[in-house]
Motif scaffolding. Structure first.
Motif, PDB file in Angstrom:
ATOM      1  N   VAL A 218       1.080  -1.376  -0.179  1.00  0.00           N
ATOM      2  CA  VAL A 218      -0.053  -0.239   0.041  1.00  0.00           C
ATOM      3  C   VAL A 218       1.097   0.689  -0.088  1.00  0.00           C
ATOM      4  CG1 VAL A 218      -1.916   1.415   1.438  1.00  0.00           C
ATOM      5  CG2 VAL A 218      -2.050  -0.893   1.248  1.00  0.00           C
ATOM      6  N   THR A 219       1.901   1.005   0.568  1.00  0.00           N
ATOM      7  CA  THR A 219       2.966   2.622   0.877  1.00  0.00           C
ATOM      8  C   THR A 219       3.477   3.153  -0.819  1.00  0.00           C
ATOM      9  OG1 THR A 219       5.328   0.926   1.143  1.00  0.00           O
ATOM     10  CG2 THR A 219       3.510   2.058   3.348  1.00  0.00           C
ATOM     11  N   LEU A 220       3.734   1.369  -1.217  1.00  0.00           N
ATOM     12  CA  LEU A 220       3.974   2.539  -2.701  1.00  0.00           C
ATOM     13  C   LEU A 220       2.707   2.815  -3.665  1.00  0.00           C
ATOM     14  CD1 LEU A 220       6.162  -1.408  -3.655  1.00  0.00           C
ATOM     15  CD2 LEU A 220       7.097   0.585  -2.671  1.00  0.00           C
ATOM     16  N   LEU A 221       1.810   2.678  -3.154  1.00  0.00           N
ATOM     17  CA  LEU A 221       0.606   2.659  -4.327  1.00  0.00           C
ATOM     18  C   LEU A 221       0.334   2.774  -5.667  1.00  0.00           C
ATOM     19  CD1 LEU A 221       0.581   7.068  -3.112  1.00  0.00           C
ATOM     20  CD2 LEU A 221      -1.287   5.185  -2.109  1.00  0.00           C
ATOM     21  N   SER A 222       1.231   1.555  -5.507  1.00  0.00           N
ATOM     22  CA  SER A 222       0.621   0.557  -6.974  1.00  0.00           C
ATOM     23  C   SER A 222      -0.562   0.615  -7.073  1.00  0.00           C
ATOM     24  CB  SER A 222       1.878  -0.497  -7.195  1.00  0.00           C
ATOM     25  OG  SER A 222       2.240  -0.798  -7.914  1.00  0.00           O
ATOM     26  N   ARG A 223      -1.330   0.502  -7.992  1.00  0.00           N
ATOM     27  CA  ARG A 223      -2.434  -0.171  -8.237  1.00  0.00           C
ATOM     28  C   ARG A 223      -2.631  -1.762  -8.946  1.00  0.00           C
ATOM     29  NH1 ARG A 223      -5.823   4.826  -9.520  1.00  0.00           N
ATOM     30  NH2 ARG A 223      -4.194   5.157 -11.012  1.00  0.00           N
ATOM     31  N   GLN A 224      -1.177  -1.839  -9.686  1.00  0.00           N
ATOM     32  CA  GLN A 224      -1.890  -3.070 -10.259  1.00  0.00           C
ATOM     33  C   GLN A 224      -1.192  -3.860  -9.067  1.00  0.00           C
ATOM     34  OE1 GLN A 224      -2.424  -2.486 -13.371  1.00  0.00           O
ATOM     35  NE2 GLN A 224      -2.440  -4.784 -13.409  1.00  0.00           N
ATOM     36  N   LEU A 225      -0.337  -3.891  -8.251  1.00  0.00           N
ATOM     37  CA  LEU A 225       0.602  -4.750  -7.589  1.00  0.00           C
ATOM     38  C   LEU A 225      -1.008  -5.250  -6.668  1.00  0.00           C
ATOM     39  CD1 LEU A 225       3.319  -3.647  -6.086  1.00  0.00           C
ATOM     40  CD2 LEU A 225       3.650  -5.690  -7.138  1.00  0.00           C
ATOM     41  N   LEU A 226      -2.028  -3.983  -6.464  1.00  0.00           N
ATOM     42  CA  LEU A 226      -3.070  -4.865  -5.586  1.00  0.00           C
ATOM     43  C   LEU A 226      -4.016  -5.151  -6.373  1.00  0.00           C
ATOM     44  CD1 LEU A 226      -4.035  -2.140  -3.191  1.00  0.00           C
ATOM     45  CD2 LEU A 226      -2.357  -4.075  -2.177  1.00  0.00           C
ATOM     46  N   ILE A 227      -4.405  -5.280  -7.315  1.00  0.00           N
ATOM     47  CA  ILE A 227      -5.553  -5.716  -8.476  1.00  0.00           C
ATOM     48  C   ILE A 227      -4.374  -7.601  -8.916  1.00  0.00           C
ATOM     49  CG2 ILE A 227      -5.789  -5.835 -10.912  1.00  0.00           C
ATOM     50  CD1 ILE A 227      -6.196  -2.721 -10.511  1.00  0.00           C
ATOM     51  N   LEU A 228      -3.541  -7.113  -8.946  1.00  0.00           N
ATOM     52  CA  LEU A 228      -2.575  -9.388  -8.812  1.00  0.00           C
ATOM     53  C   LEU A 228      -2.931  -9.613  -8.328  1.00  0.00           C
ATOM     54  CD1 LEU A 228      -0.833 -10.264 -10.631  1.00  0.00           C
ATOM     55  CD2 LEU A 228       1.241  -9.425  -9.451  1.00  0.00           C
ATOM     56  N   LEU A 229      -2.794  -9.102  -6.719  1.00  0.00           N
ATOM     57  CA  LEU A 229      -2.414  -9.884  -5.378  1.00  0.00           C
ATOM     58  C   LEU A 229      -4.527 -10.719  -5.475  1.00  0.00           C
ATOM     59  CD1 LEU A 229      -1.702 -11.139  -3.133  1.00  0.00           C
ATOM     60  CD2 LEU A 229      -2.181  -8.959  -2.166  1.00  0.00           C
ATOM     61  N   VAL A 230      -5.069  -9.517  -6.118  1.00  0.00           N
ATOM     62  CA  VAL A 230      -6.522  -9.832  -5.275  1.00  0.00           C
ATOM     63  C   VAL A 230      -7.105 -10.918  -6.370  1.00  0.00           C
ATOM     64  CG1 VAL A 230      -9.140  -8.419  -5.528  1.00  0.00           C
ATOM     65  CG2 VAL A 230      -7.132  -7.500  -4.651  1.00  0.00           C
ATOM     66  N   LEU A 231      -6.585 -10.196  -7.869  1.00  0.00           N
ATOM     67  CA  LEU A 231      -7.508 -10.933  -9.280  1.00  0.00           C
ATOM     68  C   LEU A 231      -6.518 -12.231  -8.893  1.00  0.00           C
ATOM     69  CD1 LEU A 231      -9.418 -11.345 -11.367  1.00  0.00           C
ATOM     70  CD2 LEU A 231      -7.015 -10.351 -12.740  1.00  0.00           C
ATOM     71  N   MET A 232      -5.517 -12.709  -8.195  1.00  0.00           N
ATOM     72  CA  MET A 232      -5.326 -14.146  -8.276  1.00  0.00           C
ATOM     73  C   MET A 232      -5.411 -14.857  -7.480  1.00  0.00           C
ATOM     74  SD  MET A 232      -0.980 -13.452  -9.854  1.00  0.00           S
ATOM     75  CE  MET A 232      -0.419 -15.114  -9.261  1.00  0.00           C
ATOM     76  N   THR A 233      -5.509 -13.680  -5.969  1.00  0.00           N
ATOM     77  CA  THR A 233      -6.121 -14.982  -4.783  1.00  0.00           C
ATOM     78  C   THR A 233      -7.447 -15.146  -5.560  1.00  0.00           C
ATOM     79  OG1 THR A 233      -5.058 -13.149  -3.281  1.00  0.00           O
ATOM     80  CG2 THR A 233      -6.594 -14.154  -2.495  1.00  0.00           C
ATOM     81  N   VAL A 234      -8.752 -14.466  -6.032  1.00  0.00           N
ATOM     82  CA  VAL A 234      -9.827 -14.270  -6.226  1.00  0.00           C
ATOM     83  C   VAL A 234     -10.582 -15.683  -7.035  1.00  0.00           C
ATOM     84  CG1 VAL A 234     -11.988 -14.042  -7.334  1.00  0.00           C
ATOM     85  CG2 VAL A 234     -10.996 -11.852  -6.112  1.00  0.00           C
ATOM     86  N   ILE A 235      -9.057 -16.317  -8.288  1.00  0.00           N
ATOM     87  CA  ILE A 235      -9.047 -17.147  -9.280  1.00  0.00           C
ATOM     88  C   ILE A 235      -8.862 -18.145  -8.679  1.00  0.00           C
ATOM     89  CG2 ILE A 235      -8.265 -17.853 -11.191  1.00  0.00           C
ATOM     90  CD1 ILE A 235      -7.397 -14.982 -12.174  1.00  0.00           C
ATOM     91  N   SER A 236      -7.632 -18.227  -7.439  1.00  0.00           N
ATOM     92  CA  SER A 236      -7.048 -19.416  -6.993  1.00  0.00           C
ATOM     93  C   SER A 236      -8.986 -19.616  -5.914  1.00  0.00           C
ATOM     94  CB  SER A 236      -5.992 -18.925  -6.040  1.00  0.00           C
ATOM     95  OG  SER A 236      -5.013 -18.574  -6.225  1.00  0.00           O
ATOM     96  N   TYR A 237      -9.190 -18.669  -5.486  1.00  0.00           N
ATOM     97  CA  TYR A 237     -10.353 -19.217  -4.004  1.00  0.00           C
ATOM     98  C   TYR A 237     -11.372 -19.445  -5.287  1.00  0.00           C
ATOM     99  CZ  TYR A 237     -14.162 -18.880  -1.627  1.00  0.00           C
ATOM    100  OH  TYR A 237     -15.324 -19.198  -0.680  1.00  0.00           O
ATOM    101  N   HIS A 238     -11.979 -19.135  -6.190  1.00  0.00           N
ATOM    102  CA  HIS A 238     -12.689 -20.051  -7.363  1.00  0.00           C
ATOM    103  C   HIS A 238     -12.485 -21.306  -7.868  1.00  0.00           C
ATOM    104  CE1 HIS A 238     -15.871 -19.532 -10.968  1.00  0.00           C
ATOM    105  NE2 HIS A 238     -14.832 -20.394 -11.643  1.00  0.00           N
ATOM    106  N   TYR A 239     -11.034 -21.943  -7.646  1.00  0.00           N
ATOM    107  CA  TYR A 239     -11.053 -23.541  -8.003  1.00  0.00           C
ATOM    108  C   TYR A 239     -10.310 -24.219  -7.038  1.00  0.00           C
ATOM    109  CZ  TYR A 239     -11.690 -21.535 -13.373  1.00  0.00           C
ATOM    110  OH  TYR A 239     -11.141 -21.071 -13.956  1.00  0.00           O
ATOM    111  N   ILE A 240      -9.947 -23.541  -6.146  1.00  0.00           N
ATOM    112  CA  ILE A 240      -9.344 -24.438  -4.913  1.00  0.00           C
ATOM    113  C   ILE A 240     -10.070 -24.452  -3.766  1.00  0.00           C
ATOM    114  CG2 ILE A 240      -7.676 -24.628  -3.171  1.00  0.00           C
ATOM    115  CD1 ILE A 240      -5.455 -23.755  -4.673  1.00  0.00           C
ATOM    116  N   VAL A 241     -10.926 -23.822  -3.386  1.00  0.00           N
ATOM    117  CA  VAL A 241     -12.226 -23.305  -2.286  1.00  0.00           C
ATOM    118  C   VAL A 241     -13.923 -23.978  -3.162  1.00  0.00           C
ATOM    119  CG1 VAL A 241     -13.543 -21.927  -0.228  1.00  0.00           C
ATOM    120  CG2 VAL A 241     -10.716 -22.145  -0.605  1.00  0.00           C
ATOM    121  N   LYS A 242     -14.024 -22.555  -3.909  1.00  0.00           N
ATOM    122  CA  LYS A 242     -15.498 -22.563  -3.992  1.00  0.00           C
ATOM    123  C   LYS A 242     -15.706 -21.873  -4.948  1.00  0.00           C
ATOM    124  CE  LYS A 242     -20.252 -21.971  -1.907  1.00  0.00           C
ATOM    125  NZ  LYS A 242     -20.851 -21.593  -0.730  1.00  0.00           N
TER     126      LYS A 242
END
Length: 441
Positions: A218-242
């Motif tokens: 967050v201190t880097l203010l890189s929206r792209q990093l946060l999007i990468l983290l959130v998007l990969m997390t959501v996709i992984s949740y979709h396939y591994i959890v539910k």
């Protein structure tokens, strides 16, 4: 619980749908309902139709063909509203490059599907050998990446982007090569989340590491990093959890839009500033519309501008830039791509841009075929075995497909560095005998 014979869950879906439609109608400028925008609306509706067809056939929100279809065709439709004075009419060459990109991706996808059906390519049949090795990798990666972050903070004199009022503060922060490790803190957080999804366990140390890494990002203010983290997390949740439902995805997109806007304000991206710099036409006075539109349309304008004003070709210097960067040979093939941008305030383009810069129209045929083939292969591997490796690799490629309108992440040095860290994870945490057996096949 029912009301008027309709179940409560159905009512919630109706309310959500009405809210989203109302929000869209509120955001859209009235001038866009003019008949002259029939092409744009047709493309937007086609993108939704194609995505709906893929979803109906596969019941998967993150199918590669569905992602590529809705993102590419939808954003092409948006770009053709021509709401910025920076934009100029597209020529046949521009349309041909975009059509070639889409069709070539589909060709690559279905050719790989045919090849894989013949069992001619080995499967990624291995996984993390034990939890301990995965944990050790996460701890080690965090130590290295966080030390890199601390080093950069000291080198900058504690002038973190979050405390700066300059528009380009993020780009100016960092030390050459060291910054690759700093931005890999996003991958640390992703691996922690993946560990939790896979084993349904997490310890206090991992939670502490996640919080520290997230604050650093967050201190880097890189929206792209946060999007990468959130998007990969959501996709992984979709396939591994539910599997995630469309309603849940809609809510996530709304929350993401709000968060993205707030982070933009922290970066001093004034709404009025966006309207002025993007040179929006009369009738568009919403900063949110100007901000969203410029992030899509000007990228395509950069592509359109290059195709119709330049004939330079760089034969791989742009598309394979990470290779030259990591082998310390980029000074021999350095290309200043900013000279080809229509407006110096907008320095991103589409995925096709790099391919066209290097090989012209042929680039928009060859590379999308490869990407389409890779997308099918990884997606098929994911369906065969939901391992930490298959989920991560597919999530990384799916992330890139989501940003086909913005940048070519396949030629992005940070993304390639992340890929290297994933391969390192495979080497460190898998049964090496099994890996060698697979590589020999």
């Amino acid at each position: 619980m029912e009301f008027l014979g309709i179940k409560g869950k159905t009512w919630m879906n109706i309310i959500l749908a009405v809210f989203i439609v109302g929000l869209i109608l509120y955001i859209i400028p009235p001038i866009l309902f003019d008949l002259k925008y029939i092409l744009s609306w047709t493309l937007i509706l086609l993108s939704i139709l194609f995505y709906a067809i893929v979803y109906y056939k596969t019941k998967d929100l993150f199918h590669p063909v569905g992602i590529f279809s809705i993102i590419l065709i939808f954003t092409v439709g948006v770009a053709n509203f021509n709401l910025s004075y920076i934009q100029s009419p597209w020529t046949g060459k521009t349309w041909l490059a975009i059509v070639c990109t889409y069709v070539s991706f589909l060709i690559g996808y279905f050719v790989m599907k045919w090849i894989q059906g013949k069992k001619r390519i080995p499967n990624i049949s291995f996984d993390v050998k034990n939890k301990k090795s995965f944990l050790q990798y996460i701890y080690g990666l965090f130590i290295v990446c966080f030390l890199a972050y601390i080093l950069e903070v000291f080198e900058s004199g504690f002038q973190l982007p979050i405390f700066s009022n300059e528009q380009g503060s993020y780009k100016e922060f960092g030390i050459k090569f060291v910054h690759y490790l700093t931005v890999s803190l996003a991958l640390v957080n992703y691996f922690i989340t993946l560990y939790f999804f896979k084993y349904r366990k997490i310890n206090k140390l991992l939670i502490t590491i996640y919080i520290i890494s997230f604050i650093a990002i967050v201190t880097l203010l890189s929206r792209q990093l946060l999007i990468l983290l959130v998007l990969m997390t959501v996709i992984s949740y979709h396939y591994i959890v539910k599997k995630i439902k469309i309603q849940q995805l809609s809510i996530l997109l709304l929350v993401g839009l709000i968060a993205f806007t707030l982070l933009g304000n922290l970066r001093s991206n004034s709404g009025q500033y966006i309207l002025i710099v993007a040179k929006m036409v009369e009738g568009v006075d919403s900063p949110l519309v100007g901000w969203l539109y410029s992030y899509i349309a000007i990228n395509y304008e950069n592509l359109n501008y290059y195709i119709n004003h330049f004939t330079d070709m760089h034969y791989g210097a742009v598309s394979f830039f990470p290779l030259f960067a990591f082998t310390l040979t980029k000074q021999f093939v350095q290309v200043d791509v900013t000279q080809y941008y229509k407006d110096p305030n907008f320095t991103t383009s589409t995925m096709m841009y790099d391919f066209y810069l290097d090989f012209g129209l042929a680039g928009t045929i060859i590379f999308p075929v490869i990407i389409g083939a890779l997308s099918y292969y990884l997606y098929n591997q994911l369906k065969e075995k939901k391992s930490i490796y298959t989920v991560t690799l597919y999530a990384m490629v799916a992330h890139n497909l989501f940003f086909v309108f913005f940048i070519n992440f396949f030629a992005n040095t940070s993304w390639v560095f992340y890929l290297g860290l994933v391969f390192l994870l495979i080497l460190v945490t898998t049964d090496n005998r099994l890996l060698r057996t697979v590589l020999k096949r």
